[in-house]
Design an enzyme around this catalytic site. Structure first.
Site, PDB file in Angstrom:
ATOM      1  N   HIS A  56      18.659  19.345 -47.455  1.00 28.53           N
ATOM      2  CA  HIS A  56      18.780  19.828 -46.080  1.00 28.53           C
ATOM      3  C   HIS A  56      19.794  20.962 -46.007  1.00 28.53           C
ATOM      4  CE1 HIS A  56      17.514  15.548 -45.687  1.00 28.53           C
ATOM      5  NE2 HIS A  56      16.635  16.098 -44.860  1.00 28.53           N
ATOM      6  N   HIS A  67      24.219  11.575 -46.604  1.00 28.75           N
ATOM      7  CA  HIS A  67      24.650  12.268 -47.823  1.00 28.75           C
ATOM      8  C   HIS A  67      26.147  12.108 -47.965  1.00 28.75           C
ATOM      9  CE1 HIS A  67      20.938  14.394 -48.800  1.00 28.75           C
ATOM     10  NE2 HIS A  67      20.778  14.626 -47.512  1.00 28.75           N
ATOM     11  N   ASP A  83      27.695  15.918 -52.051  1.00 32.02           N
ATOM     12  CA  ASP A  83      26.311  16.402 -52.083  1.00 32.02           C
ATOM     13  C   ASP A  83      26.159  17.667 -51.255  1.00 32.02           C
ATOM     14  OD1 ASP A  83      25.890  14.019 -53.361  1.00 32.02           O
ATOM     15  OD2 ASP A  83      24.827  13.080 -51.696  1.00 32.02           O
TER      16      ASP A  83
END
Length: 179
Positions: A55, A98, A102
């Site tokens: 994302h 996340h 990350d």
């Protein structure tokens, strides 16, 4: 994918250690995850994340594409793109899907690769000075830019008039220059 797997920090998962036995069973499981793109909606159920946030990569690359390929005087669009990118990163972290590492790794790697590629593409000295090293470190760059001699200018074509909110007031600038 197998080496950078971390457990997702969500409470909605019930994870237990699974033993997959021999090498071929593990390879089959890796292929299942890869072919399902690692997504739950395709039937892949894992308890891991892949050490970067896809994302964040998408948000960051969209931001860089907007700021690189739109006219330089569209300041409002560029600033709003950066603000949305940073807010998107914040909301990704706030959703607890996340780890922060990350997201930071995804932002760092995707922004550096975008900027490295465009630095090479827009600098003749870097492109022609050491072709062998460029080919080794950036093989796709050598493929895509092999027939290009010089910097390709950004040329814009938009079928509609650009709203004035996205453009700096050019009349105001020209009046100051006349004084």
């Amino acid at each position: 994918m197998l080496m950078t797997s971390l457990s997702v920090p969500g409470d909605h998962l019930e994870c237990s250690g699974k033993l997959y036995g021999d090498f071929w069973t593990r390879l089959h499981r890796a292929f299942e995850i890869w072919s399902g793109l690692g997504m739950t909606m395709t039937g892949v159920h894992t308890c891991g994340d892949y050490m970067f946030s896809g994302h964040t990569v998408v948000l960051t690359l969209l931001n860089h594409f907007i700021t690189e390929y739109t006219p330089r005087n569209m300041y409002t669009l560029h600033i709003s793109s950066w603000v949305m990118n940073l807010f998107g990163i914040f909301f990704i972290l706030a959703a607890h899907e996340h780890y922060s590492i990350d997201v930071f790794i995804a932002f760092y790697i995707s922004s550096r690769l975008f900027l490295y590629y465009h630095t090479l593409a827009n600098n003749r000295v870097l492109r022609h000075g050491d072709k062998d090293r460029t080919r080794a470190w950036f093989p796709l760059f050598s493929f895509f830019e092999s027939e290009v001699d010089g910097i390709v200018p950004n040329e814009y074509e938009w079928p509609f008039p650009i709203p004035s909110i996205f453009m700096e007031n050019e009349e105001h600038d020209s009046e100051e220059d006349d004084m």
